[in-house]
Design a protein around this motif. Structure first.
Motif, PDB file in Angstrom:
ATOM      1  N   SER A  48       0.835  -1.198   0.000  1.00 23.19           N
ATOM      2  CA  SER A  48       0.000   0.000   0.000  1.00 23.19           C
ATOM      3  C   SER A  48       0.875   1.255   0.000  1.00 23.19           C
ATOM      4  N   LYS A  49       0.406   2.283  -0.688  1.00 24.03           N
ATOM      5  CA  LYS A  49       1.125   3.554  -0.677  1.00 24.03           C
ATOM      6  C   LYS A  49       0.877   4.319   0.624  1.00 24.03           C
ATOM      7  N   LYS A  50      -0.173   3.942   1.338  1.00 26.24           N
ATOM      8  CA  LYS A  50      -0.537   4.631   2.578  1.00 26.24           C
ATOM      9  C   LYS A  50       0.084   3.906   3.772  1.00 26.24           C
ATOM     10  N   ILE A  51       1.401   3.906   3.852  1.00 30.85           N
ATOM     11  CA  ILE A  51       2.072   3.123   4.889  1.00 30.85           C
ATOM     12  C   ILE A  51       1.863   3.704   6.284  1.00 30.85           C
ATOM     13  N   ASN A  52       1.382   4.939   6.374  1.00 33.16           N
ATOM     14  CA  ASN A  52       1.055   5.485   7.691  1.00 33.16           C
ATOM     15  C   ASN A  52      -0.226   4.857   8.236  1.00 33.16           C
ATOM     16  N   VAL A  53      -0.991   4.198   7.367  1.00 29.53           N
ATOM     17  CA  VAL A  53      -2.216   3.495   7.770  1.00 29.53           C
ATOM     18  C   VAL A  53      -1.947   1.996   7.873  1.00 29.53           C
ATOM     19  N   SER A  54      -1.470   1.410   6.792  1.00 35.00           N
ATOM     20  CA  SER A  54      -1.113  -0.006   6.750  1.00 35.00           C
ATOM     21  C   SER A  54      -0.166  -0.231   5.575  1.00 35.00           C
ATOM     22  N   ALA A  55       0.812  -1.078   5.774  1.00 30.38           N
ATOM     23  CA  ALA A  55       1.802  -1.307   4.723  1.00 30.38           C
ATOM     24  C   ALA A  55       1.257  -2.153   3.577  1.00 30.38           C
ATOM     25  N   PHE A  56       0.156  -2.875   3.831  1.00 29.44           N
ATOM     26  CA  PHE A  56      -0.374  -3.777   2.811  1.00 29.44           C
ATOM     27  C   PHE A  56      -1.893  -3.690   2.705  1.00 29.44           C
ATOM     28  N   ASN A  57      -2.379  -3.949   1.497  1.00 25.43           N
ATOM     29  CA  ASN A  57      -3.807  -4.132   1.252  1.00 25.43           C
ATOM     30  C   ASN A  57      -4.064  -5.599   0.941  1.00 25.43           C
ATOM     31  N   LEU A  58      -5.241  -6.077   1.338  1.00 25.27           N
ATOM     32  CA  LEU A  58      -5.710  -7.393   0.921  1.00 25.27           C
ATOM     33  C   LEU A  58      -6.596  -7.193  -0.300  1.00 25.27           C
ATOM     34  N   CYS A  59      -6.241  -7.834  -1.408  1.00 22.78           N
ATOM     35  CA  CYS A  59      -6.996  -7.696  -2.648  1.00 22.78           C
ATOM     36  C   CYS A  59      -7.741  -8.997  -2.951  1.00 22.78           C
ATOM     37  N   VAL A  60      -9.007  -8.872  -3.301  1.00 20.60           N
ATOM     38  CA  VAL A  60      -9.867 -10.032  -3.537  1.00 20.60           C
ATOM     39  C   VAL A  60     -10.570  -9.886  -4.880  1.00 20.60           C
ATOM     40  N   ASP A  61     -10.596 -10.965  -5.641  1.00 20.21           N
ATOM     41  CA  ASP A  61     -11.450 -11.000  -6.824  1.00 20.21           C
ATOM     42  C   ASP A  61     -12.015 -12.400  -6.944  1.00 20.21           C
ATOM     43  N   ALA A  62     -13.132 -12.519  -7.622  1.00 26.56           N
ATOM     44  CA  ALA A  62     -13.774 -13.833  -7.715  1.00 26.56           C
ATOM     45  C   ALA A  62     -14.484 -14.002  -9.044  1.00 26.56           C
ATOM     46  N   SER A  63     -14.309 -15.178  -9.632  1.00 25.54           N
ATOM     47  CA  SER A  63     -15.165 -15.552 -10.745  1.00 25.54           C
ATOM     48  C   SER A  63     -16.453 -16.053 -10.106  1.00 25.54           C
ATOM     49  N   TYR A  64     -17.579 -15.788 -10.748  1.00 25.68           N
ATOM     50  CA  TYR A  64     -18.877 -16.074 -10.134  1.00 25.68           C
ATOM     51  C   TYR A  64     -18.920 -15.481  -8.721  1.00 25.68           C
ATOM     52  N   PRO A  65     -18.760 -14.152  -8.595  1.00 27.36           N
ATOM     53  CA  PRO A  65     -18.628 -13.531  -7.270  1.00 27.36           C
ATOM     54  C   PRO A  65     -19.809 -13.746  -6.343  1.00 27.36           C
ATOM     55  N   VAL A  66     -21.014 -13.801  -6.876  1.00 23.76           N
ATOM     56  CA  VAL A  66     -22.188 -14.014  -6.013  1.00 23.76           C
ATOM     57  C   VAL A  66     -22.134 -15.399  -5.392  1.00 23.76           C
ATOM     58  N   LEU A  67     -21.838 -16.404  -6.179  1.00 26.91           N
ATOM     59  CA  LEU A  67     -21.744 -17.766  -5.663  1.00 26.91           C
ATOM     60  C   LEU A  67     -20.581 -17.900  -4.689  1.00 26.91           C
ATOM     61  N   ALA A  68     -19.432 -17.355  -5.058  1.00 28.14           N
ATOM     62  CA  ALA A  68     -18.249 -17.449  -4.194  1.00 28.14           C
ATOM     63  C   ALA A  68     -18.482 -16.784  -2.846  1.00 28.14           C
ATOM     64  N   CYS A  69     -19.093 -15.602  -2.879  1.00 27.06           N
ATOM     65  CA  CYS A  69     -19.245 -14.811  -1.653  1.00 27.06           C
ATOM     66  C   CYS A  69     -20.444 -15.239  -0.814  1.00 27.06           C
ATOM     67  N   LEU A  70     -21.614 -15.367  -1.432  1.00 28.52           N
ATOM     68  CA  LEU A  70     -22.805 -15.696  -0.665  1.00 28.52           C
ATOM     69  C   LEU A  70     -23.056 -17.197  -0.557  1.00 28.52           C
ATOM     70  N   GLY A  71     -22.556 -17.958  -1.527  1.00 28.36           N
ATOM     71  CA  GLY A  71     -22.746 -19.408  -1.495  1.00 28.36           C
ATOM     72  C   GLY A  71     -21.714 -20.144  -0.690  1.00 28.36           C
ATOM     73  N   SER A  72     -20.606 -19.459  -0.343  1.00 28.61           N
ATOM     74  CA  SER A  72     -19.547 -20.124   0.417  1.00 28.61           C
ATOM     75  C   SER A  72     -18.990 -19.231   1.524  1.00 28.61           C
TER      76      SER A  72
END
Length: 318
Positions: free
Chosen positions: A72-96
């Protein structure tokens, strides 16, 4: 039915097998629990690891998503971001991934998430998803700091119809590294869940990606819960590709960010205390990402609402 013959249990079982085969390198402890179930300790008696947390988050997504740590560029907040992407996002997120299955016995309580939910079908959401899965092996993720009792293992086995010896329980305490990662990786799920709460057709969501700052590990449950929620509420950014009427998309994008909530504006730990430590008294619309970008498949236009609140994130993380 299945979507394109996708089995989230078949996909995630391969990830669990890899987790077990690399347990020592990943800082995990694997043992037998009640009724011969498999216990994967990711933070109770062991430290876990960044890699283990990322893999567990992908298991939560039913093998349909990717979770990565990105500087992350905002190291005064946190040095890293967690990035998430999903194929079939509705199924991945709400179904699991969604923690929607309530499991309790005496002093033990947890909300179960992960691929097993698509088999037990205990929640109304599966009627809308029109999806069910079957498998002779499955996994459940619990955000707890103690082993599930025999009665909980027995319930999961009975409700899923799967022999307890073929069920893996992944345990990720709130104050652990893996727990931290798997909760914050729900940033995309939180947005899609709110879309559902707003009664917008889930079938119109085509793709989704998101990121949130990685919080520091907390020394106690309340602080840990506060920081992971603040990461999403004040720092989460979600982009959705959605099909359909333009006016509907604009209205949705305007309502999705957490700033639409009456409880917005304080660290989550304070909000929780203000509501007598009752999670369910908090305005449900708060559980949303800070900023939402909706991309229209029909016109190619984008609509952005909400904003990241660095000051509140820093206050929470400090």
């Amino acid at each position: 039915m299945r979507k394109n013959n996708l089995s989230i249990n078949k996909l995630s079982n391969k990830l669990v097998e890899s987790l077990i085969n690399n347990k020592d390198r990943l800082g995990l402890k694997v043992s037998k629990g009640p009724l011969g179930c498999q216990i994967i300790d990711a933070g109770i008696e062991v430290n876990g690891s960044f890699e283990a947390g990322l893999k567990i988050a992908e298991i939560c997504l039913g093998g349909l998503g990717n979770v990565q740590l990105v500087p992350s560029k905002k190291i005064n907040v946190s040095a890293f971001n967690l990035c998430v992407d999903a194929s079939y996002p509705v199924l991945a997120c709400l179904g699991s991934q969604y923690a929607g299955w309530s499991l309790n016995h005496k002093e033990f309580f947890s909300l179960g998430s992960g691929p097993v939910r698509s088999i037990v079908q205990k929640e109304d959401i599966f009627k809308e998803l029109n999806y069910s899965d079957n498998s002779d092996k499955t996994t459940i993720i619990l955000e707890v700091d103690k082993l599930p009792p025999l009665e909980i293992v027995e319930k999961v086995s009975n409700d899923s119809g799967i022999n307890s010896k073929k069920i893996s329980f992944i345990l990720t305490p709130t104050t652990s590294l893996c727990g931290n990662i798997q909760v914050v990786s729900r940033v995309l799920e939180v947005a899609i869940h709110k879309v559902h709460e707003l009664k917008f057709p889930l079938s119109r969501i085509i793709h989704g990606a998101a990121f949130s700052p990685l919080p520091p590990i907390a020394k106690d449950f309340l602080t840990g819960m506060g920081r992971t929620n603040d990461s999403i509420i004040y720092g989460g950014v979600v982009q959705l590709l959605i099909d359909g009427d333009e006016d509907d998309l604009i209205a949705l994008a305007r309502e999705l960010p957490s700033s639409s909530s009456r409880d917005y504006g304080k660290p989550f730990k304070e909000i929780f205390k203000d509501n007598n430590n009752d999670f369910y008294k908090i305005d449900g619309s708060l559980f949303s990402p800070a900023k939402v970008i909706v991309n229209s498949k029909l016109t190619g236009k984008t609509y952005s609402f909400g904003m990241v609140n660095d000051d509140l994130i820093k206050k929470s993380f400090d």
